[in-house]
Scaffold this motif. Structure first.
Motif, PDB file in Angstrom:
ATOM      1  N   GLY A 196       6.725  -3.149  -2.493  1.00 44.20           N
ATOM      2  CA  GLY A 196       5.708  -3.009  -3.298  1.00 44.20           C
ATOM      3  C   GLY A 196       5.188  -4.089  -4.108  1.00 44.20           C
ATOM      4  N   HIS A 197       6.959  -4.289  -4.921  1.00 40.42           N
ATOM      5  CA  HIS A 197       6.352  -5.720  -5.506  1.00 40.42           C
ATOM      6  C   HIS A 197       6.443  -7.364  -5.233  1.00 40.42           C
ATOM      7  CE1 HIS A 197       8.011  -8.610  -9.086  1.00 40.42           C
ATOM      8  NE2 HIS A 197       8.368  -9.073  -8.323  1.00 40.42           N
ATOM      9  N   PHE A 198       6.935  -6.546  -3.223  1.00 42.56           N
ATOM     10  CA  PHE A 198       6.408  -8.465  -3.324  1.00 42.56           C
ATOM     11  C   PHE A 198       5.548  -8.484  -2.239  1.00 42.56           C
ATOM     12  CE2 PHE A 198      10.817  -8.765  -3.526  1.00 42.56           C
ATOM     13  CZ  PHE A 198      11.244 -10.294  -4.087  1.00 42.56           C
ATOM     14  N   ALA A 199       5.199  -7.085  -2.497  1.00 39.32           N
ATOM     15  CA  ALA A 199       3.760  -7.161  -1.806  1.00 39.32           C
ATOM     16  C   ALA A 199       2.396  -7.355  -2.528  1.00 39.32           C
ATOM     17  CB  ALA A 199       3.393  -5.271  -0.988  1.00 39.32           C
TER      18      ALA A 199
ATOM     19  N   GLY B  20       0.162   0.385   2.408  1.00 41.91           N
ATOM     20  CA  GLY B  20       1.271   0.766   1.338  1.00 41.91           C
ATOM     21  C   GLY B  20       1.925   2.012   0.761  1.00 41.91           C
ATOM     22  N   THR B  21       0.500   3.250   1.289  1.00 42.88           N
ATOM     23  CA  THR B  21       0.417   4.848   0.763  1.00 42.88           C
ATOM     24  C   THR B  21       0.822   5.346   2.451  1.00 42.88           C
ATOM     25  OG1 THR B  21      -1.595   4.934  -0.237  1.00 42.88           O
ATOM     26  CG2 THR B  21      -0.667   6.489   1.046  1.00 42.88           C
ATOM     27  N   ALA B  22       0.337   4.732   3.552  1.00 42.81           N
ATOM     28  CA  ALA B  22       1.037   4.788   4.842  1.00 42.81           C
ATOM     29  C   ALA B  22       1.743   5.091   4.620  1.00 42.81           C
ATOM     30  CB  ALA B  22       0.338   4.437   6.172  1.00 42.81           C
ATOM     31  N   TYR B  23       2.588   3.398   4.359  1.00 43.02           N
ATOM     32  CA  TYR B  23       4.343   3.363   4.187  1.00 43.02           C
ATOM     33  C   TYR B  23       5.242   3.818   4.077  1.00 43.02           C
ATOM     34  CZ  TYR B  23       8.062   0.053   3.538  1.00 43.02           C
ATOM     35  OH  TYR B  23       9.503  -0.348   2.947  1.00 43.02           O
ATOM     36  N   MET B  24       4.483   4.777   2.349  1.00 45.12           N
ATOM     37  CA  MET B  24       5.360   5.125   1.725  1.00 45.12           C
ATOM     38  C   MET B  24       5.144   6.931   1.840  1.00 45.12           C
ATOM     39  SD  MET B  24       4.470   3.950  -2.333  1.00 45.12           S
ATOM     40  CE  MET B  24       2.851   3.973  -2.338  1.00 45.12           C
ATOM     41  N   ILE B  25       4.000   7.410   3.046  1.00 44.55           N
ATOM     42  CA  ILE B  25       4.292   8.499   3.633  1.00 44.55           C
ATOM     43  C   ILE B  25       5.142   9.008   4.255  1.00 44.55           C
ATOM     44  CG2 ILE B  25       2.600  10.234   4.763  1.00 44.55           C
ATOM     45  CD1 ILE B  25       0.237   9.228   3.562  1.00 44.55           C
ATOM     46  N   ALA B  26       4.784   7.818   5.718  1.00 46.72           N
ATOM     47  CA  ALA B  26       6.687   7.758   6.891  1.00 46.72           C
ATOM     48  C   ALA B  26       7.596   7.751   5.937  1.00 46.72           C
ATOM     49  CB  ALA B  26       6.218   6.183   7.500  1.00 46.72           C
ATOM     50  N   TRP B  27       7.714   6.821   5.088  1.00 51.90           N
ATOM     51  CA  TRP B  27       9.422   6.757   4.641  1.00 51.90           C
ATOM     52  C   TRP B  27      10.091   7.710   3.827  1.00 51.90           C
ATOM     53  CZ3 TRP B  27      13.858   4.457   5.958  1.00 51.90           C
ATOM     54  CH2 TRP B  27      13.593   2.933   6.631  1.00 51.90           C
TER      55      TRP B  27
ATOM     56  N   ALA C 106       4.819  15.530   2.148  1.00 49.59           N
ATOM     57  CA  ALA C 106       4.855  13.682   1.969  1.00 49.59           C
ATOM     58  C   ALA C 106       3.954  13.351   1.999  1.00 49.59           C
ATOM     59  CB  ALA C 106       6.056  13.405   3.476  1.00 49.59           C
ATOM     60  N   PHE C 107       2.865  14.055   2.344  1.00 45.46           N
ATOM     61  CA  PHE C 107       2.002  13.416   2.622  1.00 45.46           C
ATOM     62  C   PHE C 107       1.294  13.378   1.531  1.00 45.46           C
ATOM     63  CE2 PHE C 107      -3.127  14.086   3.424  1.00 45.46           C
ATOM     64  CZ  PHE C 107      -3.140  12.002   4.624  1.00 45.46           C
ATOM     65  N   VAL C 108       0.984  14.789   0.824  1.00 50.88           N
ATOM     66  CA  VAL C 108       0.679  14.702  -0.603  1.00 50.88           C
ATOM     67  C   VAL C 108       0.903  13.619  -1.478  1.00 50.88           C
ATOM     68  CG1 VAL C 108      -0.146  16.546  -2.987  1.00 50.88           C
ATOM     69  CG2 VAL C 108      -0.944  16.234  -0.274  1.00 50.88           C
ATOM     70  N   THR C 109       2.758  14.001  -1.522  1.00 49.14           N
ATOM     71  CA  THR C 109       3.420  12.895  -2.528  1.00 49.14           C
ATOM     72  C   THR C 109       3.093  11.626  -2.041  1.00 49.14           C
ATOM     73  OG1 THR C 109       5.237  13.868  -2.394  1.00 49.14           O
ATOM     74  CG2 THR C 109       5.397  12.285  -3.424  1.00 49.14           C
ATOM     75  N   GLY C 110       2.138  11.194  -1.122  1.00 46.39           N
ATOM     76  CA  GLY C 110       1.976   9.794  -0.993  1.00 46.39           C
ATOM     77  C   GLY C 110       0.593   9.285  -1.039  1.00 46.39           C
ATOM     78  N   LEU C 111      -0.147  10.581  -1.325  1.00 47.33           N
ATOM     79  CA  LEU C 111      -1.456   9.960  -1.405  1.00 47.33           C
ATOM     80  C   LEU C 111      -1.491   9.421  -3.041  1.00 47.33           C
ATOM     81  CD1 LEU C 111      -3.350  12.355   0.543  1.00 47.33           C
ATOM     82  CD2 LEU C 111      -3.580   9.724   0.633  1.00 47.33           C
ATOM     83  N   VAL C 112      -0.990  10.774  -3.652  1.00 47.59           N
ATOM     84  CA  VAL C 112      -0.397  10.287  -5.544  1.00 47.59           C
ATOM     85  C   VAL C 112      -0.165   8.439  -5.597  1.00 47.59           C
ATOM     86  CG1 VAL C 112       0.424  11.790  -7.794  1.00 47.59           C
ATOM     87  CG2 VAL C 112      -0.105  13.086  -6.082  1.00 47.59           C
ATOM     88  N   LEU C 113       1.248   8.835  -4.622  1.00 52.99           N
ATOM     89  CA  LEU C 113       1.627   7.314  -5.112  1.00 52.99           C
ATOM     90  C   LEU C 113       0.275   6.961  -4.787  1.00 52.99           C
ATOM     91  CD1 LEU C 113       5.307   8.010  -4.087  1.00 52.99           C
ATOM     92  CD2 LEU C 113       4.196   7.522  -5.638  1.00 52.99           C
ATOM     93  N   GLY C 114      -0.171   6.456  -3.771  1.00 57.05           N
ATOM     94  CA  GLY C 114      -1.263   5.874  -3.308  1.00 57.05           C
ATOM     95  C   GLY C 114      -2.070   5.464  -4.506  1.00 57.05           C
TER      96      GLY C 114
END
Length: 112
Positions: A43-46, A63-70, A88-96
């Motif tokens: 995320g820092h470099f992105a 970035g959200t799709a990347y985090m959900i996948a990982w 994982a999906f909801v967590t990624g959405l919150v992070l997004g």
């Protein structure tokens, strides 16, 4: 500062989901710690390279799709771990969502 803020926010969200909802069950603490570090570095470099070129919404969506996948895929790297995809999906959405808000400030500072 952006990197440290990401470490704190990602750790808080992932740990909070684990405590409040469940569904992010890793056999070792290395998994969530590794995810947080991976997300913060990426995320820092992105934020330096992709965000200014793509804009807030496309960069955040990627970035959200990347985090959900990982989040979901990490269970396969650590045997015995269990990650439910909806969690994982909801967590990624919150992070997004958090990232989207952080990007607003980053873009404002970059534009001067």
């Amino acid at each position: 500062m952006n990197f440290l803020l990401k470490l704190v926010i990602y750790s808080t969200v992932i740990h909070g989901v684990h405590l409040l909802v469940g569904g992010l069950n890793y056999t070792t603490m290395l998994a969530p710690m590794g995810l947080v570090l991976l997300f913060a570095v990426t995320g820092h470099f992105a934020d330096r390279w992709i965000l200014p070129k793509w804009g807030n919404f496309p960069a955040t969506a990627a970035g959200t799709a990347y985090m959900i996948a990982w989040l979901w895929a990490t269970q396969f790297l650590f045997p015995g771990s269990e990650v439910r995809f909806p969690v994982a999906f909801v967590t990624g959405l919150v992070l997004g969502i958090v990232e989207f808000r952080m990007h607003v400030d980053l873009l404002r500072v970059q534009r001067g």
